[in-house]
Design an enzyme around this catalytic site. Sequence first.
Site, PDB file in Angstrom:
ATOM      1  N   ARG A 156       9.901  14.529 -42.241  1.00 48.67           N
ATOM      2  CA  ARG A 156       8.778  13.658 -42.561  1.00 48.67           C
ATOM      3  C   ARG A 156       9.033  12.988 -43.905  1.00 48.67           C
ATOM      4  O   ARG A 156       9.521  13.625 -44.826  1.00 48.67           O
ATOM      5  CB  ARG A 156       7.495  14.488 -42.657  1.00 48.67           C
ATOM      6  CG  ARG A 156       6.767  14.592 -41.352  1.00 48.67           C
ATOM      7  CD  ARG A 156       5.666  15.604 -41.400  1.00 48.67           C
ATOM      8  NE  ARG A 156       4.709  15.417 -42.474  1.00 48.67           N
ATOM      9  CZ  ARG A 156       3.580  16.117 -42.585  1.00 48.67           C
ATOM     10  NH1 ARG A 156       3.286  17.029 -41.687  1.00 48.67           N
ATOM     11  NH2 ARG A 156       2.762  15.909 -43.583  1.00 48.67           N
TER      12      ARG A 156
ATOM     13  N   LYS B  22       0.150  26.041 -41.118  1.00 44.85           N
ATOM     14  CA  LYS B  22      -1.059  25.805 -40.310  1.00 44.85           C
ATOM     15  C   LYS B  22      -0.702  25.292 -38.912  1.00 44.85           C
ATOM     16  O   LYS B  22      -1.219  25.784 -37.927  1.00 44.85           O
ATOM     17  CB  LYS B  22      -1.988  24.787 -40.989  1.00 44.85           C
ATOM     18  CG  LYS B  22      -2.507  25.207 -42.346  1.00 44.85           C
ATOM     19  CD  LYS B  22      -3.536  24.226 -42.879  1.00 44.85           C
ATOM     20  CE  LYS B  22      -3.031  22.820 -43.086  1.00 44.85           C
ATOM     21  NZ  LYS B  22      -1.966  22.684 -44.106  1.00 44.85           N
TER      22      LYS B  22
ATOM     23  N   ARG C 128       1.318  16.141 -53.150  1.00 51.00           N
ATOM     24  CA  ARG C 128       0.482  16.713 -52.072  1.00 51.00           C
ATOM     25  C   ARG C 128      -0.074  18.077 -52.500  1.00 51.00           C
ATOM     26  O   ARG C 128      -1.215  18.419 -52.181  1.00 51.00           O
ATOM     27  CB  ARG C 128       1.294  16.843 -50.781  1.00 51.00           C
ATOM     28  CG  ARG C 128       1.509  15.476 -50.124  1.00 51.00           C
ATOM     29  CD  ARG C 128       2.607  15.525 -49.097  1.00 51.00           C
ATOM     30  NE  ARG C 128       2.249  16.298 -47.934  1.00 51.00           N
ATOM     31  CZ  ARG C 128       3.147  16.906 -47.144  1.00 51.00           C
ATOM     32  NH1 ARG C 128       4.437  16.823 -47.421  1.00 51.00           N
ATOM     33  NH2 ARG C 128       2.745  17.578 -46.097  1.00 51.00           N
TER      34      ARG C 128
ATOM     35  N   ARG D  92     -10.524  18.408 -45.323  1.00 46.27           N
ATOM     36  CA  ARG D  92      -9.592  18.432 -46.447  1.00 46.27           C
ATOM     37  C   ARG D  92     -10.356  18.292 -47.768  1.00 46.27           C
ATOM     38  O   ARG D  92      -9.758  18.380 -48.830  1.00 46.27           O
ATOM     39  CB  ARG D  92      -8.686  17.230 -46.257  1.00 46.27           C
ATOM     40  CG  ARG D  92      -7.272  17.317 -46.740  1.00 46.27           C
ATOM     41  CD  ARG D  92      -6.364  18.098 -45.848  1.00 46.27           C
ATOM     42  NE  ARG D  92      -4.980  17.760 -46.101  1.00 46.27           N
ATOM     43  CZ  ARG D  92      -4.063  17.660 -45.149  1.00 46.27           C
ATOM     44  NH1 ARG D  92      -4.371  17.862 -43.901  1.00 46.27           N
ATOM     45  NH2 ARG D  92      -2.832  17.384 -45.464  1.00 46.27           N
TER      46      ARG D  92
ATOM     47  N   ARG E 216      11.705  21.519 -43.427  1.00 50.79           N
ATOM     48  CA  ARG E 216      10.855  21.255 -42.267  1.00 50.79           C
ATOM     49  C   ARG E 216      11.337  20.031 -41.488  1.00 50.79           C
ATOM     50  O   ARG E 216      11.773  19.054 -42.061  1.00 50.79           O
ATOM     51  CB  ARG E 216       9.419  21.013 -42.733  1.00 50.79           C
ATOM     52  CG  ARG E 216       8.502  20.606 -41.594  1.00 50.79           C
ATOM     53  CD  ARG E 216       7.086  20.927 -41.869  1.00 50.79           C
ATOM     54  NE  ARG E 216       6.435  19.921 -42.692  1.00 50.79           N
ATOM     55  CZ  ARG E 216       5.148  19.965 -42.984  1.00 50.79           C
ATOM     56  NH1 ARG E 216       4.391  20.957 -42.541  1.00 50.79           N
ATOM     57  NH2 ARG E 216       4.607  19.043 -43.744  1.00 50.79           N
TER      58      ARG E 216
HETATM   59  P1  AMP Z   1      -0.673  16.922 -42.696  1.00 49.25           P
HETATM   60  O1  AMP Z   1       0.200  16.656 -41.518  1.00 49.25           O
HETATM   61  O2  AMP Z   1      -1.885  17.745 -42.355  1.00 49.25           O
HETATM   62  O3  AMP Z   1       0.100  17.463 -43.879  1.00 49.25           O
HETATM   63  O4  AMP Z   1      -1.247  15.504 -43.159  1.00 49.25           O
HETATM   64  C1  AMP Z   1      -0.374  14.472 -43.589  1.00 49.25           C
HETATM   65  C2  AMP Z   1      -1.145  13.436 -44.385  1.00 49.25           C
HETATM   66  O5  AMP Z   1      -2.182  12.881 -43.565  1.00 49.25           O
HETATM   67  C3  AMP Z   1      -1.876  13.995 -45.605  1.00 49.25           C
HETATM   68  O6  AMP Z   1      -1.029  14.078 -46.742  1.00 49.25           O
HETATM   69  C4  AMP Z   1      -2.967  12.952 -45.769  1.00 49.25           C
HETATM   70  O7  AMP Z   1      -2.470  11.764 -46.347  1.00 49.25           O
HETATM   71  C5  AMP Z   1      -3.340  12.639 -44.336  1.00 49.25           C
HETATM   72  N1  AMP Z   1      -4.430  13.508 -43.832  1.00 49.25           N
HETATM   73  C6  AMP Z   1      -4.359  14.439 -42.843  1.00 49.25           C
HETATM   74  N2  AMP Z   1      -5.557  15.022 -42.645  1.00 49.25           N
HETATM   75  C7  AMP Z   1      -6.396  14.457 -43.539  1.00 49.25           C
HETATM   76  C8  AMP Z   1      -7.772  14.635 -43.857  1.00 49.25           C
HETATM   77  N3  AMP Z   1      -8.535  15.528 -43.210  1.00 49.25           N
HETATM   78  N4  AMP Z   1      -8.309  13.856 -44.842  1.00 49.25           N
HETATM   79  C9  AMP Z   1      -7.561  12.945 -45.502  1.00 49.25           C
HETATM   80  N5  AMP Z   1      -6.267  12.732 -45.269  1.00 49.25           N
HETATM   81  C10 AMP Z   1      -5.676  13.470 -44.295  1.00 49.25           C
END
Ligand code: AMP
Length: 209
Positions: A156, A13, A167, A88, A123
């Site tokens: 990360r 994404k 996740r 999400r 990554r």
């Molecule tokens: P990402 O970089 O999109 O994989 O997000 C990393 C982490 O941030 C996720 O595993 C969640 O803990 C948190 N996170 C990101 N976006 C959201 C969202 N829209 N709602 C809840 N948690 C989020």
Amino acid sequence: MNLILLGAPGAGKGTQAEVICDNLKIPAISTGNMLREAVKNGTKSGLEAKSFMDSGALVPDEVVIGILKDRIAEDDCKGGFILDGFPRTVPQAEVLDKMGVKIDKVLEIAVEDETITQRLSGRRVCEDCGNSYHIEFKPTKVEGVCDKCGGKTVQRKDDAPETVLSRLKTYHEQTAPLKDFYAAKGLLTTVHGKDTVEETSALVLEALK
Ligand code: AMP
């Protein structure tokens, strides 16, 4: 155009958001990047979010929604935006509706779980700007240095194998229902993520025509 990118963690994404941003000249908004920035800066939202993020769980809606609302109110979002990582959950999508945010298209990038686990182990992300790389599929020009801003690229914490599994579970349980939610509104298009960034980008850009 207001666009949502849906897909499991590691589906691509963030990478595709960047490609669309370059093509359509609209900002890509990653709630994950904004939350990581908040954690790094030790803000109130960051402190609230940290433990959830570290364990691979979702951050409570009120924390994420607050951050998102402020961001899309900024001037550069007036001509449209790409949401990467938001909504999400179905309740988050309902909040967008209630805010009067009109979504033009929801693009799902579908990738098998097995591929996801392989991808996430390679990554790397920039500590400073959040740009995403892969040691094999999308390496930085200079090892460990972000092409975009010169920052340091790191793995990360939540890309550790045990966190990746939780996740993915979170994705299937809480985020995947958004596919039906948006399909029912006639907004969903699915693109199958390919092995190379370029192949996937071609499909993504085609789907946006
Ligand atoms: P990402 O970089 O999109 O994989 O997000 C990393 C982490 O941030 C996720 O595993 C969640 O803990 C948190 N996170 C990101 N976006 C959201 C969202 N829209 N709602 C809840 N948690 C989020």
